[in-house]
Design an enzyme around this catalytic site. Structure first.
Site, PDB file in Angstrom:
ATOM      1  N   ASP A 272     -16.636  -2.661   7.593  1.00 22.69           N
ATOM      2  CA  ASP A 272     -16.375  -2.472   6.172  1.00 22.69           C
ATOM      3  C   ASP A 272     -17.043  -3.638   5.449  1.00 22.69           C
ATOM      4  O   ASP A 272     -17.343  -4.681   6.038  1.00 22.69           O
ATOM      5  CB  ASP A 272     -14.873  -2.427   5.895  1.00 22.69           C
ATOM      6  CG  ASP A 272     -14.546  -1.615   4.647  1.00 22.69           C
ATOM      7  OD1 ASP A 272     -15.447  -1.434   3.800  1.00 22.69           O
ATOM      8  OD2 ASP A 272     -13.397  -1.166   4.503  1.00 22.69           O
ATOM      9  N   GLU A 618      -4.632   3.803  -9.757  1.00 25.00           N
ATOM     10  CA  GLU A 618      -4.539   3.658  -8.305  1.00 25.00           C
ATOM     11  C   GLU A 618      -5.916   3.820  -7.692  1.00 25.00           C
ATOM     12  O   GLU A 618      -6.717   4.655  -8.114  1.00 25.00           O
ATOM     13  CB  GLU A 618      -3.569   4.689  -7.715  1.00 25.00           C
ATOM     14  CG  GLU A 618      -3.952   6.138  -7.949  1.00 25.00           C
ATOM     15  CD  GLU A 618      -3.112   7.106  -7.137  1.00 25.00           C
ATOM     16  OE1 GLU A 618      -2.319   6.657  -6.309  1.00 25.00           O
ATOM     17  OE2 GLU A 618      -3.277   8.317  -7.332  1.00 25.00           O
TER      18      GLU A 618
END
Length: 869
Positions: A272, A618
């Site tokens: 990542d 979110e």
């Protein structure tokens, strides 16, 4: 030497260079008739150590002497091609597609998206831009982490809380995206984030989780195994967090033992972005970048995304931390993927290698987006008020999501030519003869709404309206500006890859806006800043607002001014990546008068309230200053209180109130469930969400979506967010009453189940045929999602209360019946021991089939208990 001789020598040198430049075409690496393995081996053998290491960065540079073009590994295609400067088809957010329980549609969606990606890549090849981000064919999706807690803001990117459903949907996506050509990949999928990763966002770079062997193998690994072993996914992304005190990208257990040895994964692994940097700076498990890089590579992490930490591998080899042969292993994996994508073969020899840009937003792609938006909508409650009549003359549409197109796109999204909001869909459905009353009513979390001023000329630079803007090709306003111009307002939006002005980079730039204003009176002015990445705001050389190192989000600033005094304003903006958005507005706060809103809505025949939450609240590691939200996650699963208060006022009108809820996760709506006649969940439904919502509301589509997550009653129902033990989580281990169970969804018709057939005794190691007859006993055509669950009794070790092991979507005309068949494989009957080993227990097994879980809230399921021997 004469000018003539010098010129002749230069021509000879240039000619020799041109000749050498074509010599590489004679190398086996370019011979399309040879096996790929031989070609890859030849290519890697010709690279220097420094060249090999450079190829292990996400932005791999060109190797001109061999004709190898630059390549950017990072691309996104979660629910349609994302983050490009081109208009692409946007399907429902992943959690919405999960609510369709439609593997065939998801596979088709991935296929169509890959075609659009191929067209963009072909243009990049033609333009020589293969090194630009978001133009490659290696897509870092799907996100198959288990959505174990509804507070996780990135849960919207997943396929829900169940390992079986997640695995089947993820596998369908991979097969659609990668295609079925025996030689070439259509595109390369990547299963992420491996593993034990699902929030919180704020601590993801430092977290260490220690799941029990049972939870690891029962919950967190099955979907990854399905994609790696069965769907043959091309790539895997290792997660930021640590597991058992080792960062995932350097995990003995996850990477070496399970992924490479047990599952025999031969594809590539990427970190990542910034994940290898975390080894040293955050996990503190390694002292130097060279230590971290060598360890990650030896554990099978082939690409480092983010910070170019892998450049230290050159020194790591020279100092003996890692061998060059180990580097070769990773580089061969990477070029194998590129060869499988056809990047070293003539375009006319590669399927889909020359798709035109007209592929983007093709009619069949847009039609599938609408189909999936319809299928994703879950009717949570209906006392009979739905479907509505299309003959209604006056309809009120209220709520912060009524005309919010941003909320429909979710995150990791592209941008289509047209987005149909809920309001627009209803207006189009009813036509010009109906009156549609609409207003946002309240904000998501507050009854105070910012209203921008419409006056022109408030901001002026050197006597003229607007701002001066300077752009810099770095993130810190360093050096000379590469472009200076004027803009009427600070209201910029640029898609990923789109430069804001001539000479400006598309990523990692900064901007300085200058203007001034003169106060008309002694007063307090309100400014609102919103956007991405970082900013600094100065008024009269005083730093009054600063979010330079954090994400901007939405922030308000009040500033006291004196009449006739002029104030100089400087706004500095730092763009990191993934496009740019920056807006500065002067305006005022307006407090909602809920009673007045209700009086206006009372004039309608029916009230449709479009609320819920938004990807503005979110998502991935974001800055949000709102009650109930933190860092991209939620601190409460309850519908924000202000929305419930408005709904109470609307209900008091006596008119029917239908609640259309947009969300990326489960929302607790206990009052709404008790008091409102109809609730439907529309997720973040993509470009055609408004049309789909209107189709369901007015009966042109019979709702058929099913919940991929549990809707709990309240916050008290949830364990600690950072607790990764599965006890008390998801339908598989939650023992209390819920608001809406996993698998739940109503229809405008009724389905009856009968004739459950299966063997009375099951022999371990053999497949088990199961069949059931489903009849549409209602007065409308409809689609049912037939679900099969297993439950063992009397198990001494841990076991789920019940577990999904089969599902099929069937379409039935009114009055029609169909026999639905399942074949349970031996592994479907397995449980996991406390030690993390799979086994099939002897004893009683209950097999249930119905339109949902075998619980009291789901009537009509059929089940049998059989003996396993």
């Amino acid at each position: 030497m004469s000018i003539k001789k010098i010129t002749s020598a230069l021509i000879a040198i240039l000619s020799l260079g041109a000749s050498h430049a074509q010599d590489y075409k004679q190398y086996p690496m370019w011979n399309a008739s040879l096996p790929m393995e031989q070609r890859v081996k030849d290519l890697v053998s010709r690279l220097t150590l420094e060249e090999k290491v450079a190829q292990m960065l996400n932005a791999a540079p060109a190797v001109q002497r061999l004709g190898i073009p630059a390549y950017e590994w990072w691309n996104e295609i979660l629910h349609g091609v994302a983050r490009t400067p081109y208009k692409t088809t946007v399907f429902p957010q992943a959690i919405g597609m999960a609510a369709t329980w439609d593997t065939a549609a998801l596979k088709q969606m991935a296929y169509y998206s890959a075609l659009e990606g191929r067209a963009i890549n072909h243009l990049a090849v033609t333009e020589g831009k293969t090194g630009d981000r978001y133009r490659g064919l290696t897509y870092w999706t799907p996100n198959i982490n288990i959505f174990r807690d509804p507070r996780w803001g990135r849960g919207q990117e997943t396929y829900g809380e169940d390992p079986y459903l997640t695995g089947k949907l993820g596998a369908a996506f991979v097969r659609g995206l990668q295609g079925n050509d025996p030689k070439y990949l259509l595109a390369a999928a990547c299963a992420k984030h491996y593993a034990v990763h699902s929030g919180p966002e704020a601590s993801r770079h430092t977290d260490n989780f220690n799941p029990t062997p049972y939870d690891l193998w029962d919950t967190y690994l099955p979907a990854f195994r399905e994609l790696v072993v069965n769907a043959k996914v091309a790539g895997v992304m290792c997660a930021y967090n640590a597991v058992y005190k080792q960062p995932c990208c350097g995990s003995d257990l996850l990477m070496s033992d399970i992924l490479r040895n047990q599952w025999k994964f031969t594809g590539y692994v990427t970190s990542d972005c910034g994940g290898i940097d975390d080894f040293v700076k955050r996990h503190k498990t390694h002292k130097t970048n060279a230590d971290a890089s060598a360890d990650a590579v030896m554990h099978g992490t082939d690409v480092e995304c983010g910070n170019n930490v892998y450049r230290s591998l050159v020194d790591a080899v020279k100092t003996g931390l890692i061998s060059e042969k180990q580097i070769d292993v990773s580089v061969k994996r990477l070029f194998t993927i590129r060869y499988r994508l056809g990047m070293f073969d003539p375009a006319d020899k590669v399927p889909y290698g020359q798709l035109p840009m007209s592929t983007l937003e093709a009619p069949e792609h847009k039609a599938l987006s609408l189909k999936m938006a319809r299928e994703s909508i879950v009717l949570l409650k209906n006392t009979g008020v739905l479907p509505l009549s299309k003959k209604l003359k006056r309809v009120a549409v209220i709520g912060p999501n009524a005309d919010n197109r941003v909320a429909l796109l979710g995150n990791y999204n592209g941008f289509p030519t047209r987005i149909v909001s809920v309001l627009e869909g209803i207006r189009e459905k009813l036509g010009p003869d109906a009156e549609v009353i609409w207003q946002p009513g309240v904000g998501y979390t507050s009854d105070t709404i910012f209203t921008p001023d419409v006056e022109n000329g408030f901001f002026r630079y050197e006597g003229q309206p607007g701002f001066e803007v300077q752009y810099f090709n770095n993130e810190n306003l360093e050096g000379a500006a590469v472009h200076t111009g004027r803009v009427a307002a600070v209201n910029c939006f640029f898609s990923q890859g789109q430069a804001p002005a001539a000479g400006v980079s598309a990523d990692h730039y900064s901007a300085r806006y200058r203007s001034s204003f003169t106060a008309a009176a002694d007063t307090t002015l309100l400014f609102q800043m919103e956007g991405d990445d970082g900013y600094r705001l100065f008024i009269n050389d005083s730093l009054v607002a600063n979010s330079w190192k954090g994400r901007l989000g939405v922030r308000n600033l009040k500033w006291n001014v004196q009449k006739n005094k002029t104030y100089n304003l400087v706004l500095e903006y730092r763009q990191n990546e993934d496009g740019a958005f920056m807006r500065l507005q002067k305006g005022s706060d307006r407090k909602a008068d809920m009673q007045a809103i209700a009086r206006q809505a009372a004039a309608a025949d029916v009230i449709i309230y479009a609320g819920g939450i938004s990807p503005e609240l979110e998502g991935e590691q974001m800055w949000v200053n709102a009650k109930g939200f933190n860092g991209g996650d939620r601190t409460s699963i309850l519908l924000p209180e202000v929305q419930t208060e408005l709904l109470k006022q609307l209900k008091a009108t006596g008119k029917p109130v239908i609640f259309v809820m947009l969300t990326g996760s489960a929302i607790a709506v206990p009052w709404e469930q008790q008091e409102l006649p109809a609730i439907l969940n529309a997720w973040y439904g993509g470009q055609s969400a408004g049309t789909a919502v209107a189709d369901v509301l007015f009966g042109d589509y019979n709702p058929s979506g099913r919940l991929p997550v549990t809707f709990y009653k309240d916050d008290a129902s949830l364990p600690d967010f950072k607790e990764y033990a599965m006890a008390g989580r998801t339908y598989r281990y939650y023992t209390k009453e819920v608001l809406y169970p996993f698998g739940w969804g109503l229809s405008y018709t009724r389905f009856k189940y009968a004739g459950l057939n299966l063997p009375s005794k099951i022999t371990k190691g053999r497949a088990v045929p199961v069949s059931v007859t489903v009849t549409n006993t209602g007065d409308r055509d409809g689609e049912e999602v037939v679900q099969l669950y297993l439950s063992y009794a009397g198990i001494r070790e841990r076991a789920p209360l019940r577990a999904l092991k089969g599902f099929q979507r069937v379409s039935l005309k009114k009055g029609a019946a169909a026999e639905v068949k399942f074949l349970l494989k031996p592994e479907d009957l397995e449980l996991i021991s406390d030690a993390g080993k799979s086994y099939i227990p002897s004893g009683k097994l209950t097999i249930s089939v119905g339109g949902g879980q075998p619980v009291a809230a789901t009537p009509g399921f059929v089940q049998k208990t059989v003996s396993v021997q």
